[in-house]
Design an enzyme around this catalytic site. Structure first.
Site, short mmCIF file in Angstrom:
data_model
loop_
_atom_site.label_atom_id
_atom_site.label_comp_id
_atom_site.label_asym_id
_atom_site.label_seq_id
_atom_site.Cartn_x
_atom_site.Cartn_y
_atom_site.Cartn_z
N CYS A 17 0.84 -1.16 -0.10
CA CYS A 17 -0.16 -0.26 0.05
C CYS A 17 0.91 1.19 -0.05
O CYS A 17 0.57 2.29 -0.81
CB CYS A 17 -1.00 0.01 1.14
SG CYS A 17 -2.04 -1.34 1.29
N ASP A 480 -37.90 13.61 11.23
CA ASP A 480 -37.97 12.10 11.13
C ASP A 480 -39.23 11.81 12.20
O ASP A 480 -39.45 12.46 13.08
CB ASP A 480 -36.85 11.42 11.34
CG ASP A 480 -36.95 9.95 11.34
OD1 ASP A 480 -37.44 9.49 10.57
OD2 ASP A 480 -36.43 9.45 12.08
#
Length: 784
Positions: A17, A480
């Site tokens: 990596c 909500d």
């Protein structure tokens, strides 16, 4: 010019990596990089053709992340808003740094994609002529008290030396001249000018060396002109000319008085941090080798067993292992009544054990507690800038040069008109003294600090000053349903037993069958049975039918609990009964024994008791409230009707909530969203202002601009009210600051204000702005 910096990298799993990141970075023009897998960082060298953003974007495009770093610096030596602007420019020149300097709190907030070089940041501030040191948000800065003491001592010394000169000025009006000999006047004024007044020369030198001008330049220039002219007159023994030693000394003394009073008042605006830190005890009682030992808070570790006795503040976030106590959590939940805590319950640092004794396992210590997180959020929010402050910043940047130009024009015009050099000089000095940009610099941040602090005390945490300002402009609030308007936990709304059965029997059999289920509806049955002391019966042959219900054998009877049509075949009258219960927004389940209906149970997510009043309060503030929910239309309609919302949308998928926000934005109004779940996070981020309940998910809280610690929609109305009150104070302060200079400078130029009166007015202007901001502490939330 090349820049070198270190970027931390998250997400690397192996050396390959690091090699990949190094390759993609070195492909970018102007970038030379070396990536170290062991330290999880990259040493990056950038030429003029490359930027830090380019390097960060390249790393992220490769599938890795560059965590953001933050640093808070406590600053000393700022005298006005121009100083803050100067330091901000210097810090923003550092590679990869984004800095914001708050004149009122005397702090700098630095952010960077990568590691911040603390030493380089402090060195840059010192080079600009100021002092700086790094602090952590949960640690008191300590420099305010020291600076306050120094200013008080400087003012006391200046006042003692100036007193004889003021006596001379007063007696002169009575016709007595030179009661204090000019030589003594010169000595006293010189001591004031170049001892306690040395700070103004030092500040002016650093400002001018950095290519800027601040209040120190005005004070040093004005008082030096008055002292210099008077010294020449005294040295040449020109008795027919007046001397103005009292003007130069009195101006310095009054400025120091103003700075002292201003510092005291500013300390009160930052009181919220001190009050929050006071909730953290200094020591804790921990079990070591089976014995209780008192240790400093800094010595605590996760996993420690902590003992809290009656009347003590809790030192950690943790889980109760043993004991029973009543704990006051008002600072987190806003509930005035203590909550009973027993084994297994969560407790939090800073709360108060008002009765009983607890043994805890420490789950969060030091900076990992909720209290420390609140302190960090409040500190960052108080140090941030509101958009409305940009106007004051732009004016402060050019204010001092403009004032110097006006003073020069005043001097030239007055000398030409009156043919009196001394009069022209004093008029020019008055212009320089009265035109202090302090009030402009204090107008916004002092009000923001008080507003954010008030919010923290009420359990309303503003992420930054932008959120505080934007909340005042909210026109539409999207809410909500589950966990916001409702409790978020299903509960038993009604039990309808069939003939031959009663409520207790239906509840006992249904809860016994559901005892092995993890479904939320099962928890509602078990909770109700526990609350009513209903004993559960042993169940065998337990089986779950996904989406339908559970089946079990209890005392030789076949028991089914679940969807009515699955549990048993319903007669027409029974189907009508199910339909009637469903119209109220309830979820209806059936209990069948050996295929015969024994009863129906209506389960609902109950509406919070405060939701109806909260909606009414929001509507009274002119806010249009709209409910979006993924539930069916019947449930949505029932909840909307109960809380007084006339506009709602049912069956809205999580991904569609953000699209709905965008649709509402087309009207040009500010849109806010209140929610608590993971599915609300995209909409919270898309809204102009996002409100997250503390009981909600971490993702929702991270995406929101304002966190409500009380899990109560009523605090959205309070947040809007507080925001509007804060913005009103900011506008008042800006008006006072502008009006003061617009009125004061012409009066001084026309000779209607002496330098001494100008100095007093300058001090009064700063105090009026800070005092007006402190009046915000009288704000009280109104709930209609």
């Amino acid at each position: 010019m090349r820049q070198t910096l270190t970027l931390p990298i998250a997400g690397m799993t192996c050396a390959a990596c690091a090699t990949r990141i190094e390759k993609v970075l070195n492909r970018q023009p102007g970038v030379t990089a070396t990536v170290n897998f062991a330290t999880e960082s990259a040493q990056v060298e950038l030429s003029d053709a490359a930027t830090v953003d380019t390097a960060v974007a390249t790393i992220r495009k490769a599938g890795y992340d560059v965590p953001e770093s933050t640093l808070t610096l406590a600053l000393e030596g700022m005298s006005c808003a121009a100083c803050a602007t100067r330091i901000e420019k210097v810090l923003n020149r550092l590679p990869g740094i984004t800095a914001s300097v708050n004149f009122a709190s005397e702090t700098a907030q630095l952010r960077a994609s990568g590691t911040i070089d603390e030493a380089a940041a402090i060195a840059a501030v010192v080079k600009a002529g100021y002092s700086a040191r790094a602090i952590t948000p949960d640690t008191p800065t300590g420099h305010h008290e020291a600076a306050l003491r120094r200013t008080r001592l400087a003012f006391a010394a200046a006042a003692i030396l100036t007193a004889p000169l003021l006596i001379e000025m007063v007696t002169m009006f009575a016709g007595w001249h030179e009661l204090v000999p000019r030589s003594l006047q010169w000595l006293l004024a010189t001591l004031v000018q170049f001892t306690v007044g040395l700070r103004f020369y030092r500040g002016a030198w650093h400002a001018l060396r950095g290519g800027a001008a601040n209040m120190d330049v005005l004070i040093a220039l004005g008082t030096t002109m008055a002292w210099g002219y008077s010294s020449v007159v005294t040295a040449l023994d020109l008795h027919h000319q007046h001397v103005y030693f009292e003007a130069s000394a009195a101006v310095i003394t009054l400025v120091l008085l103003g700075k002292w009073l201003e510092a005291r008042a500013k300390g009160k605006t930052a009181g919220a941090i001190a009050e929050l830190l006071a909730l953290q005890p200094k020591t804790a009682r921990v079990l070591r080798d089976g014995h209780p030992v008192e240790v400093p808070i800094s010595a605590l570790k996760v996993g420690d067993t902590v003992i809290v006795r009656h009347g003590e503040l809790l030192p950690v976030d943790g889980t109760v292992l043993d004991g029973r106590a009543a704990v006051n959590e008002a600072m987190l939940s806003g509930e005035s009544l203590p909550l009973a805590k027993i084994a297994g319950d969560k407790v939090y640092a800073g709360t108060h054990a008002v009765e009983g004794m607890l043994t805890l396992r420490a789950d969060g210590v030091g900076s990992a507690t909720q209290l420390a997180e609140i302190v960090r959020l409040v500190s960052e929010a108080q140090g941030s800038k509101a958009p409305i402050q940009q106007l004051a910043d732009r004016i402060s940047a050019v204010f001092v040069p403009v004032v110097v130009a006006i003073a020069v024009l005043t001097f030239v015009a007055t000398w030409w008109w009156s043919d009196d050099f001394a009069t022209a000089l004093i008029h020019a000095v008055a212009v320089l003294v009265i035109a202090c940009p302090c009030a402009l610099g204090l107008a916004t941040p002092t009000a923001v600090m008080v507003g954010v602090g008030l919010g923290a005390k009420r359990g309303i945490l503003f992420r930054n000053a932008t959120a505080l300002e934007t909340a005042s402009e909210i026109g539409v609030l999207i809410v909500d349903k589950t966990g916001t308007l409702t409790e978020g936990q299903p509960g038993i709304a009604a039990i309808a037993p069939s003939p031959g059965w009663n409520d207790a029997q239906v509840l006992q059999l249904a809860a016994s069958a559901e005892a092995g289920s993890e479904h939320p509806l099962a928890r509602a049955l078990l909770t109700r049975a526990q609350q009513h002391g209903v004993a559960l019966l042993p169940a065998t042959d337990f089986a779950v039918e996904a989406g339908s219900g559970v089946a079990a054998s209890i005392e030789g009877q076949a028991v089914r609990v679940g969807v009515p049509g699955w549990a048993t075949t319903l007669a027409d009258a029974q189907q009508a009964q199910v339909a009637a219960l469903s119209t109220h927004g309830h979820t209806v389940i059936a209990l069948a024994i050996d295929g015969v209906l024994a009863g129906l149970i209506a389960i609902a997510d109950t509406v919070r008791p405060s939701s109806k009043a909260a909606v009414a309060a929001l509507q009274a503030q002119g806010v249009r409230v709209v409910m979006l929910t993924g539930d069916n239309a019947q449930t949505a309609a029932a909840v909307a009707r109960e809380v007084g919302i006339s506009e709602y949308r049912a069956g809205v998928k999580p991904g569609d909530k953000a699209a709905a926000i965008a649709e509402f934005k087309q009207d040009g109004r500010r849109i806010a969203m209140a929610g608590d779940g993971v599915n609300d996070a995209p909409a919270l981020a898309a809204a102009d202002v996002g409100f997250a309940m503390r009981s909600g998910s971490d993702v929702a809280i991270e995406a929101a601009d304002i966190t409500l610690m009380h899990n109560d929609l009523a605090h959205v109305a309070e947040a809007i009210s507080l925001s509007r009150a804060t913005l009103a104070k900011i506008r008042q302060n800006l008006f006072f600051a502008f009006f003061y200079n617009v009125l004061g400078i012409p009066l001084a130029a026309l000779g209607l204000l002496s330098p001494v009166i100008a100095g007093a007015a300058m001090a009064a202007s700063s105090l009026s702005v800070v005092g007006n901001a402190l009046l915000l502490r009288r704000w009280r939330a109104r709930r209609d």
